[in-house]
Design an enzyme around this catalytic site. Structure first.
Site, PDB file in Angstrom:
ATOM      1  N   CYS A 113       0.882  -1.516  -0.146  1.00  0.00           N
ATOM      2  CA  CYS A 113       0.200   0.222  -0.282  1.00  0.00           C
ATOM      3  C   CYS A 113       0.702   1.516  -0.010  1.00  0.00           C
ATOM      4  CB  CYS A 113      -0.803   0.585   0.814  1.00  0.00           C
ATOM      5  SG  CYS A 113      -2.291  -1.290   1.016  1.00  0.00           S
ATOM      6  N   HIS A 252      -3.022   6.776   3.152  1.00  0.00           N
ATOM      7  CA  HIS A 252      -3.657   5.789   2.217  1.00  0.00           C
ATOM      8  C   HIS A 252      -5.090   5.960   2.702  1.00  0.00           C
ATOM      9  CE1 HIS A 252      -3.923   1.602   1.141  1.00  0.00           C
ATOM     10  NE2 HIS A 252      -3.800   1.259   2.159  1.00  0.00           N
ATOM     11  N   ASN A 282     -10.526  -0.054   0.339  1.00  0.00           N
ATOM     12  CA  ASN A 282      -8.884  -0.098   0.081  1.00  0.00           C
ATOM     13  C   ASN A 282      -7.881  -0.774  -0.915  1.00  0.00           C
ATOM     14  OD1 ASN A 282      -5.950  -1.028   0.435  1.00  0.00           O
ATOM     15  ND2 ASN A 282      -6.027  -1.162   2.802  1.00  0.00           N
TER      16      ASN A 282
END
Ligand code: ACO
Length: 325
Positions: A113, A252, A282
């Site tokens: 990520c 994020h 996500n």
């Protein structure tokens, strides 16, 4: 002196929306559980013509159009991804062929990520050394192909998409001011995804779990909040920038509870944080560039504003970056 600036942004999301109500029919879960624990309401799922490199290419074309840069004039093309189209060649090479970035050298970067932030840092180092360079950086993921749709602990969290930036050197603008990047490979078992058909001897005991994403959610949560808080504090202290001088924070997009805790601890108000986790879930390395593109196109970024990025992901990898728009 030239600084690394963003010349254009773009993003591309698959058409298909998967709602929490859809998930209720697939696993033992509820809209109420997912919304209160994660803040996620829908996520996008890639279909035909929406493979990793295809989403990446569409996002890249939009960023190039905004920047007024031809694909053939890109010198370096990086795709940050943990779900590449193939093991070899890289998704970056597929994107290169798809958009005609024939003058670029191209490679993928995997920092889970945190891939987009790592990629920004790499691009910044190239551009600092050679300010006439044009870099195309894309974060692109098709996580839906790699989550276990029978595992309610993980399948509700993730989505597909891509975001891109065109970067170049410019005098008289702040651009990238500082970045602080970190990894701790000792903690890999808390969040990992084995390769398809892997014969990895480290995972023999767990082989029946297959190649899907595996996560110890509570530990990830705890580390993510603390790590991002420390990374942000570090970059702000180094640059002597106070929290109230931040124009917009683009974190994020993992989970609303992680973001709420982070905002609380940093003392940054919600209106200064860009949040779209409710719409896309996500999307790993794609989450920051998608959010950046949305914020940019909504006119939320003004010349001179200080923009703060932070991320956390598998590895573990994490970091922060301060940029002047
Ligand atoms: N629906 C209903 N119940 C569920 C679901 C679901 N989708 N998933 C888990 N549960 C159940 C569990 O089985 C458990 O039941 P039990 O008590 O009978 O055993 C109960 O809910 C509580 O489970 P916990 O895991 O303790 O729930 P928690 O409050 O920790 O929330 C969550 C889980 C949302 C995964 C949380 O730990 C989290 O957000 N972790 C961070 C994970 C993350 O964001 N990962 C992304 C990758 S890393 C990154 O991008 C930063």
């Amino acid at each position: 002196m030239d600084h690394t600036v963003v010349l254009g942004t773009g993003s591309c999301l698959p058409d298909r929306k998967l709602t929490n109500a859809d998930l209720e029919k697939m696993v033992d879960t509820s809209d109420e559980w997912i919304t209160t624990r994660t803040g996620i309401r829908t996520r996008r799922i890639a279909g035909k013509g929406e493979q990793n490199y295809q989403l990446a290419s569409r996002a890249a074309e939009k960023a190039l159009a905004m920047a007024g840069v031809e694909a053939a004039d890109i010198d370096l093309l990086i795709v940050a991804t943990l779900t590449p189209h193939m093991m070899m060649p890289s998704s970056a090479c597929f994107v290169q062929a798809e958009i005609g970035a024939t003058g670029a050298f191209a490679f993928d970067l995997n920092a889970a990520c945190s891939g987009f932030l790592y990629g920004l840092d790499v691009a910044d180092k190239y551009i600092t050394g050679r300010p006439d360079m044009k870099v195309l950086l894309v974060g692109s993921e098709t996580l839906s192909a790699r989550v276990n749709w029978q595992d309610r602990n993980t399948c509700i969290l993730f989505g597909d998409g891509a975001g891109a930036v065109v970067l170049g050197g410019e005098r008289g603008r702040g651009g990238v001011l500082a970045s602080h990047l970190f990894s701790d490979g000792r903690l890999w078992r808390l969040l990992y995804m084995d390769s398809p058909e892997s014969l990895n001897p480290d995972l023999v005991q767990e082989s029946r779990k297959g190649c899907h994403l595996q996560m110890t959610g509570r530990d990830v949560f705890k580390y993510a909040v603390r790590a991002m808080e420390d990374a942000v504090a570090g970059v702000l202290a180094e640059q002597k920038v106070a929290v109230d001088e931040i124009g917009l924070m683009i974190p994020h997009q993992a989970n609303i509870r992680i973001l709420n805790k982070l905002m609380d601890r940093l003392g940054i108000p919600e209106e200064k944080v860009y949040i779209n986790v409710d719409k896309y879930g996500n999307t790993s390395a794609a989450s920051i560039p998608i959010a950046l593109d949305e914020a940019n196109r909504q006119g939320l970024l003004h010349r001179g504003d200080k923009i703060l990025f932070c991320s956390f992901g598998g590895g573990f990898t994490w970091g922060s970056m301060l940029m002047q728009w």
